[in-house]
Design a protein around this motif. Structure first.
Motif, mmCIF file in Angstrom:
data_model
loop_
_atom_site.group_PDB
_atom_site.id
_atom_site.type_symbol
_atom_site.label_atom_id
_atom_site.label_comp_id
_atom_site.label_asym_id
_atom_site.label_seq_id
_atom_site.Cartn_x
_atom_site.Cartn_y
_atom_site.Cartn_z
ATOM 1 N N LEU A 8 0.826 -1.208 0.000
ATOM 2 C CA LEU A 8 0.000 0.000 0.000
ATOM 3 C C LEU A 8 0.859 1.257 0.000
ATOM 4 O O LEU A 8 0.539 2.238 -0.678
ATOM 5 C CB LEU A 8 -0.936 0.008 1.208
ATOM 6 C CG LEU A 8 -2.156 -0.884 1.112
ATOM 7 C CD1 LEU A 8 -2.902 -0.933 2.443
ATOM 8 C CD2 LEU A 8 -3.088 -0.400 0.009
ATOM 9 N N GLU A 9 1.937 1.249 0.768
ATOM 10 C CA GLU A 9 2.835 2.401 0.793
ATOM 11 C C GLU A 9 3.499 2.610 -0.554
ATOM 12 O O GLU A 9 3.681 3.756 -0.996
ATOM 13 C CB GLU A 9 3.881 2.228 1.882
ATOM 14 C CG GLU A 9 3.339 2.395 3.279
ATOM 15 C CD GLU A 9 4.361 2.100 4.353
ATOM 16 O OE1 GLU A 9 5.536 1.790 4.012
ATOM 17 O OE2 GLU A 9 3.996 2.157 5.540
ATOM 18 N N GLU A 10 3.850 1.512 -1.231
ATOM 19 C CA GLU A 10 4.471 1.625 -2.548
ATOM 20 C C GLU A 10 3.490 2.152 -3.584
ATOM 21 O O GLU A 10 3.856 2.899 -4.483
ATOM 22 C CB GLU A 10 5.016 0.278 -3.013
ATOM 23 C CG GLU A 10 6.243 -0.179 -2.257
ATOM 24 C CD GLU A 10 6.652 -1.603 -2.606
ATOM 25 O OE1 GLU A 10 5.948 -2.258 -3.416
ATOM 26 O OE2 GLU A 10 7.680 -2.051 -2.092
ATOM 27 N N SER A 11 2.221 1.781 -3.471
ATOM 28 C CA SER A 11 1.228 2.221 -4.446
ATOM 29 C C SER A 11 0.889 3.704 -4.279
ATOM 30 O O SER A 11 0.417 4.338 -5.203
ATOM 31 C CB SER A 11 -0.035 1.374 -4.345
ATOM 32 O OG SER A 11 -0.709 1.636 -3.124
ATOM 33 N N LYS A 12 1.132 4.261 -3.080
ATOM 34 C CA LYS A 12 0.877 5.688 -2.862
ATOM 35 C C LYS A 12 1.925 6.561 -3.531
ATOM 36 O O LYS A 12 1.673 7.687 -3.863
ATOM 37 C CB LYS A 12 0.854 5.995 -1.365
ATOM 38 C CG LYS A 12 -0.352 5.479 -0.653
ATOM 39 C CD LYS A 12 -0.275 5.841 0.819
ATOM 40 C CE LYS A 12 -1.447 5.281 1.580
ATOM 41 N NZ LYS A 12 -1.338 5.600 3.023
ATOM 42 N N GLU A 13 3.108 6.022 -3.720
ATOM 43 C CA GLU A 13 4.224 6.806 -4.282
ATOM 44 C C GLU A 13 4.144 6.957 -5.761
ATOM 45 O O GLU A 13 3.510 6.479 -6.528
ATOM 46 C CB GLU A 13 5.557 6.156 -3.909
ATOM 47 C CG GLU A 13 5.789 6.152 -2.445
ATOM 48 C CD GLU A 13 7.036 5.349 -2.052
ATOM 49 O OE1 GLU A 13 7.649 4.714 -2.927
ATOM 50 O OE2 GLU A 13 7.372 5.348 -0.875
#
Length: 79
Positions: free
Chosen positions: A74-79
């Protein structure tokens, strides 16, 4: 993320999962399918075994790893 924060998060989440695991086992001791007249002390003695602890720790650790993987995705998809 620092190792100290990750270990703290792991300890809290694994403890929470273990709490839910044992709460579920305890509720199962007092369902209609179990014998009546069972005391709380007997039920606690029945669920706190080495085998249940091992199952709980393994399940909680797997749960933590899976949730960390989802968190990272999820953190990677926000970037």
């Amino acid at each position: 993320m620092s190792t100290k924060i990750l270990l703290g998060r792991a300890a809290i989440e694994i403890s929470g999962i273990l709490f839910l695991f044992y709460a579920n086992l305890l509720m199962g001791e007092f369902t209609g399918h179990s014998r009546t007249g069972k005391t709380l002390l007997f039920a606690l003695n029945d669920i706190f075994t080495k085998e249940n602890f091992l199952i709980g720790v393994v399940a909680a650790t797997v749960g933590f790893v899976v949730f960390e993987w989802f968190r990272k995705r999820l953190e990677e998809s926000k970037e």
